[in-house]
Write a protein that holds these residues in place. Structure first.
Motif, short mmCIF file in Angstrom:
data_model
loop_
_atom_site.label_atom_id
_atom_site.label_comp_id
_atom_site.label_asym_id
_atom_site.label_seq_id
_atom_site.Cartn_x
_atom_site.Cartn_y
_atom_site.Cartn_z
N GLY A 2 0.82 -1.21 0.00
CA GLY A 2 0.00 0.00 0.00
C GLY A 2 0.85 1.25 0.00
N ALA A 3 0.60 2.13 -0.95
CA ALA A 3 1.37 3.38 -1.06
C ALA A 3 0.95 4.37 0.02
N PRO A 4 1.84 5.27 0.41
CA PRO A 4 1.49 6.24 1.45
C PRO A 4 0.43 7.22 0.99
N LEU A 5 -0.55 7.49 1.86
CA LEU A 5 -1.55 8.54 1.59
C LEU A 5 -0.90 9.91 1.72
N SER A 6 -0.10 10.06 2.74
CA SER A 6 0.60 11.33 2.99
C SER A 6 1.86 11.02 3.76
N TYR A 7 2.91 11.74 3.46
CA TYR A 7 4.17 11.59 4.17
C TYR A 7 4.58 12.91 4.80
N ASP A 8 3.60 13.79 5.02
CA ASP A 8 3.84 15.14 5.49
C ASP A 8 3.18 15.31 6.85
N TYR A 9 3.98 15.41 7.92
CA TYR A 9 3.39 15.54 9.25
C TYR A 9 2.74 16.90 9.48
N ASN A 10 2.93 17.84 8.55
CA ASN A 10 2.18 19.09 8.62
C ASN A 10 0.73 18.88 8.20
N VAL A 11 0.47 17.79 7.47
CA VAL A 11 -0.88 17.45 7.04
C VAL A 11 -1.53 16.52 8.06
N ILE A 12 -0.86 15.43 8.38
CA ILE A 12 -1.32 14.47 9.39
C ILE A 12 -0.10 13.87 10.06
N GLU A 13 -0.16 13.71 11.36
CA GLU A 13 0.98 13.15 12.09
C GLU A 13 1.31 11.76 11.55
N SER A 14 2.61 11.45 11.54
CA SER A 14 3.11 10.23 10.91
C SER A 14 2.62 8.98 11.62
N VAL A 15 2.46 7.92 10.85
CA VAL A 15 2.09 6.62 11.42
C VAL A 15 3.35 5.94 11.97
N ALA A 16 3.18 5.22 13.06
CA ALA A 16 4.27 4.41 13.63
C ALA A 16 3.97 2.95 13.32
N PRO A 17 4.73 2.31 12.42
CA PRO A 17 4.39 0.96 11.95
C PRO A 17 4.87 -0.14 12.90
N ASN A 18 4.63 0.04 14.21
CA ASN A 18 5.10 -0.91 15.21
C ASN A 18 4.32 -2.22 15.10
N PRO A 19 4.97 -3.34 14.83
CA PRO A 19 4.24 -4.60 14.68
C PRO A 19 3.92 -5.24 16.03
N ALA A 20 2.78 -5.90 16.07
CA ALA A 20 2.43 -6.80 17.17
C ALA A 20 2.42 -8.21 16.61
N ALA A 21 2.91 -9.17 17.38
CA ALA A 21 2.95 -10.56 16.93
C ALA A 21 2.14 -11.40 17.90
N ALA A 22 1.03 -11.94 17.42
CA ALA A 22 0.13 -12.70 18.28
C ALA A 22 -0.67 -13.68 17.43
N ASP A 23 -1.13 -14.74 18.05
CA ASP A 23 -1.92 -15.77 17.37
C ASP A 23 -3.38 -15.31 17.30
N LEU A 24 -3.81 -14.85 16.14
CA LEU A 24 -5.16 -14.33 15.98
C LEU A 24 -6.20 -15.44 15.88
N ASP A 25 -5.88 -16.50 15.15
CA ASP A 25 -6.90 -17.50 14.82
C ASP A 25 -6.81 -18.78 15.66
N GLY A 26 -5.89 -18.83 16.61
CA GLY A 26 -5.82 -19.96 17.52
C GLY A 26 -5.19 -21.21 16.96
N ASP A 27 -4.39 -21.07 15.89
CA ASP A 27 -3.78 -22.26 15.28
C ASP A 27 -2.38 -22.54 15.82
N GLY A 28 -1.90 -21.74 16.76
CA GLY A 28 -0.60 -21.96 17.35
C GLY A 28 0.53 -21.17 16.72
N ALA A 29 0.32 -20.61 15.54
CA ALA A 29 1.31 -19.75 14.90
C ALA A 29 0.87 -18.30 15.05
#
Length: 601
Positions: A356-383
Motif C-alpha cells: 500500500g502506497a502512502p496517503l501522505s508523508y507530510d506531518y504538517n498534514v497528518i501526524e506520521s504513522v508508527a508501523p510498530n508490529p504486534a505478533a500474536a496468534d489471531l486464529d488460535g492455530d498456534g502460529a
C-alpha cells in the motif's frame, strides 16, 4: 520506597520481588483447564466500549499534547488499586478509577515519544518509572515520581526506550535510542544509571547506522544463548544487532564474513546476497528498505521454541531516493543469523510486496504513522500473525504464509470523509473468550478538520466489530485522536478490562470493555509489555495484571492443587500460560520456572 509484596506460602521463606523479563509465550489456557478440570463460560459477542473518564492530566482549559507514548498500569503504592502512568511532556500518575492526578512532574527535555516503562529495576520490590524525552533526557523516578536519577547521553530527542536483563545477572538494563544525525544512536545503562561497557554504539566500521526516529529497538534472547540481544533498525537500509557488551553479531555465512549491521536489506534476496544494488534498471536493483521508523519484535512465530525477528520498514526506490521514492511498508522475518525466515511450510525468502502506497508523508498534514508490529496468534492455530498499521491508512495482518487472510487489511481511512485517518500500533486480546483474538487500534485524523479519531475493535478476520468516536479536542486544537497503542488493563478492580488511551488533545482516556472478565491478553500495550522491549506479553502473568509478582505464584499453586480462583481482584480467573516449560502439562516444574522468573533469574 514502599514494602515489597512477598509470597506468603506455607513452608516457604523465599521472597519474590516482582521483577521479571518480558517473556514471548502465547497463553495455553486450554492446557490449564484440562489439567485441573476447570471450565469457563462460553464467549459472548464483543460489546461496545463505554467511556469511563477523559481529560486525565489536563488543565482547566487545555491538555498537553499526547504523542506516541503508551500508558502503563500498575499498583505503584501497594494499596491494592491500580494507577495509570502516562507521559506527554509531563509525567502523570492517575487514579485508575476516575483519572484524577495522584502525582505529576514536569521533567527536563520536553515531549516523551516512547511508552512509559514500569519495572523493578533494582530488584528491591519497588517499581520504578522510566521515561525518555526530547533533548536527550532519560529519567528514572520512584513510584511517587521523585527523581531517582537522570542522564543526558545526547542533545537529540530520545525516540526509543526499552528495558531487559541483558546479561542474565538478575538486574535490568535500560537501552535508549536517539533521532540523531550520527551512526552512534544507542546507549545502555544499568539500573543505577552507569553507562555500560561497550556502549554507545554504533562505533567503528562493522556496520551502518543513523538516526532512530521511532521506538525501533527490540531486546531479547533470540539465539538461545541465555543473553539478550539488542536489535536496532535505523535510518539506513541496515539493522544492527549487538550482544550486551556491544559486540556485533555475525550474519549467516551466505553473506560472507559480515555482521548483521553490514548486510543491506533489499526487496530481492538475490540482490541482498550479492551485497549491493545498482539503484537503476530493474526493480530488483532499485527497491530496498529504510528503517528510520521501522520497528523490530522478537517472538517465536511458528511455535518451535526458537525466536524469530520481525521488522517493518518503508520500501523505496533508491533511484528516486527516500522519501520521494517510497512505495510501501515492507515486512521482513529473519532467523537469529540474519538469514530470511524459512521453516517447514513457511518461506520468507520472498517477502510481501506492494502492501500500500502512502496517503501522505507530510506531518504538517497528518501526524506520521508508527508501523510498530504486534505478533500474536489471531486464529488460535498456534502460529503468530504479524499485525501493524501503515501509512496507507490501513491495519495489516500477515500470516506466516506471507498473505493477509479474511478481510485484512482493514482501512481506518475512508475517502468519503474528505480527510486522512491513520491507525495506532495495535494491541491484541481475545476479549470475548471464543478462542479467536481481537485487534484493537485507535486512530487520529488530518489536521485542520475539527474531527476526531476512533477506537476500533476488529475481529481476527479483519472485520470491524465496534467503532467508537473519541472525545473532541479540548481547548483550541483543530483535530484529535490517539497516536500510540492503547493499553489493556483492569484499572478499577471490577475484573474486566479497560482500554487506556493517551490522546493527542483530550488527555488520557479510559474506556470500559464490558464482558471481558475472561479475556486473554496477547499484546497488552505499546511494544508488547511495560518493558517496551518488543517481546510481547508476559508468560507466567497468571493474574493478568501486566507484570510478574508473587500473586502469580499463588495462582499457579492453586491451579496445581485443583482450586478455582474467584473472578475477583486480586486473583482473577487466570487465562495465561501455566505450561511455562512447554512440556505439554502444568506441573511442579512450571512452579519452579515461575519462581525463578519472580526472583529475576
Amino acid at each position: 520506597m514502599h514494602e515489597s509484596r512477598p509470597a506468603l506460602l506455607s513452608g516457604s521463606s523465599v521472597h519474590f520481588s516482582g521483577r521479571a523479563r518480558c517473556a514471548g509465550r502465547t497463553s495455553l489456557w486450554l492446557a490449564i483447564c484440562l489439567a485441573v478440570g476447570l471450565t469457563f463460560p462460553a464467549g459472548a459477542a464483543v460489546q461496545t466500549p463505554v467511556l469511563k473518564w477523559q481529560r486525565g492530566g489536563c488543565y482547566a482549559s487545555w491538555c498537553e499534547t499526547g504523542w506516541y507514548s503508551s500508558p502503563a498500569v500498575a499498583d505503584l503504592d501497594g494499596d491494592g488499586t491500580a494507577e495509570v502512568i502516562a507521559a506527554t511532556y509531563s509525567v502523570f500518575v492517575l487514579n485508575g478509577e476516575d483519572g484524577s492526578v495522584q502525582w505529576s512532574v514536569d521533567p527536563a527535555g520536553g515531549r516523551a515519544w516512547p511508552g512509559v516503562v514500569v519495572a523493578d529495576l533494582e530488584g528491591d520490590g519497588d517499581l520504578e518509572i522510566v521515561t525518555a524525552h526530547g533533548s536527550g533526557y532519560l529519567h528514572v523516578f520512584t513510584h511517587t515520581l521523585a527523581s531517582a536519577w537522570s542522564r543526558q547521553p545526547t542533545t537529540s530527542e530520545l525516540r526509543g526506550l526499552s528495558v531487559e536483563d541483558l546479561d542474565g545477572d538478575g538486574s535490568l538494563e535500560i537501552a535508549v535510542t536517539a533521532a540523531i544525525g550520527s551512526q552512534t544512536n544507542t546507549w545502555v545503562y544499568d539500573a543505577a544509571g552507569t553507562l555500560q561497557t561497550g556502549w554507545p554504539q554504533l562505533t567503528g566500521t562493522s556496520g551502518y547506522a543513523a538516526g532512530v526516529y521511532n521506538d525501533n529497538a527490540a531486546l531479547g534472547d533470540f539465539d538461545g544463548d541465555g543473553l539478550a540481544e539488542i536489535l536496532v533498525p535505523s535510518d539506513v537500509h541496515y539493522i544492527c544487532a549487538y550482544k550486551p557488551d556491544g559486540t556485533h553479531i555475525a550474519a549467516n555465512a551466505a553473506y560472507g564474513a559480515k555482521k548483521w549491521g553490514a548486510v543491506g536489506v533489499w526487496e530481492s534476496l538475490a540482490t541482498e546476497l550479492r551485497g549491493w544494488g545498482e539503484c537503476s534498471g530493474d526493480r530488483a536493483e532499485r527497491y530496498r528498505t529504510n528503517f528510520a521508523d521501522g520497528v523490530a519484535v522478537i517472538r517465536d512465530l511458528d511455535g518451535d521454541g526458537a525466536s524469530e525477528v520481525a521488522v517493518t520498514g518503508k520500501t523505496y526506490d533508491c533511484e528516486l531516493g527516500d522519501p520521494d521514492g517510497t512505495k510501501y511498508m515492507g515486512l521482513f522475518l529473519f532467523h537469529p543469523d540474519r538469514s530470511r525466515f524459512q521453516a517447514g511450510p513457511y518461506d520468507w525468502q520472498t517477502v510481501p510486496v506492494d502492501t500500500g502506497a502512502p496517503l501522505s508523508y507530510d506531518y504538517n498534514v497528518i501526524e506520521s504513522v508508527a508501523p510498530n508490529p504486534a505478533a500474536a496468534d489471531l486464529d488460535g492455530d498456534g502460529a503468530k500473525e504479524i499485525v501493524f498499521s501503515s501509512f496507507d491508512g490501513r491495519v495489516h495482518a500477515f500470516w506466516l504464509d506471507r498473505t493477509e487472510h479474511g478481510n485484512w487489511p482493514y482501512s481506518v481511512y475512508n475517502a468519503s470523509d474528505g480527510f486522512y485517518r491513520f491507525a495506532s500500533e495495535p494491541v491484541v486480546a481475545d476479549l470475548d473468550d471464543d478462542g479467536h483474538a481481537e485487534v484493537i487500534v485507535a486512530s487520529w485524523v488530518q489536521k485542520g478538520t475539527s474531527a476526531t479519531g476512533r477506537l476500533h475493535i476488529l475481529s481476527h478476520e479483519g472485520t470491524a466489530l465496534q467503532t467508537v468516536a473519541l472525545p473532541a479536542a479540548f481547548g483550541g486544537p483543530d483535530w484529535n485522536g490517539v497516536l500510540p497503542a492503547p493499553t489493556l488493563a483492569d484499572i478499577d478492580g471490577d475484573g474486566e478490562l479497560e482500554a487506556i488511551l493517551n490522546s493527542a488533545h483530550s488527555g488520557v482516556l479510559a474506556y470500559d470493555l464490558p464482558g471481558t472478565t475472561h479475556a486473554r491478553v496477547l499484546w497488552r500495550t505499546g511494544r508488547g509489555c511495560y518493558l517496551r522491549n518488543g517481546q510481547g506479553t508476559l508468560g507466567g502473568d497468571l493474574d493478568d495484571n501486566g507484570y510478574l509478582a508473587a500473586p502469580d505464584l499463588t495462582t499457579l499453586l492453586c491451579h496445581l492443587n485443583g482450586l478455582v480462583i474467584p473472578a475477583k481482584p486480586p486473583f482473577k480467573a487466570p487465562r495465561s500460560a501455566g505450561d511455562l516449560d512447554l512440556d505439554g502439562q502444568v506441573s511442579e516444574t512450571d512452579l519452579t520456572r515461575l519462581a525463578r522468573h519472580l526472583a529475576g533469574n
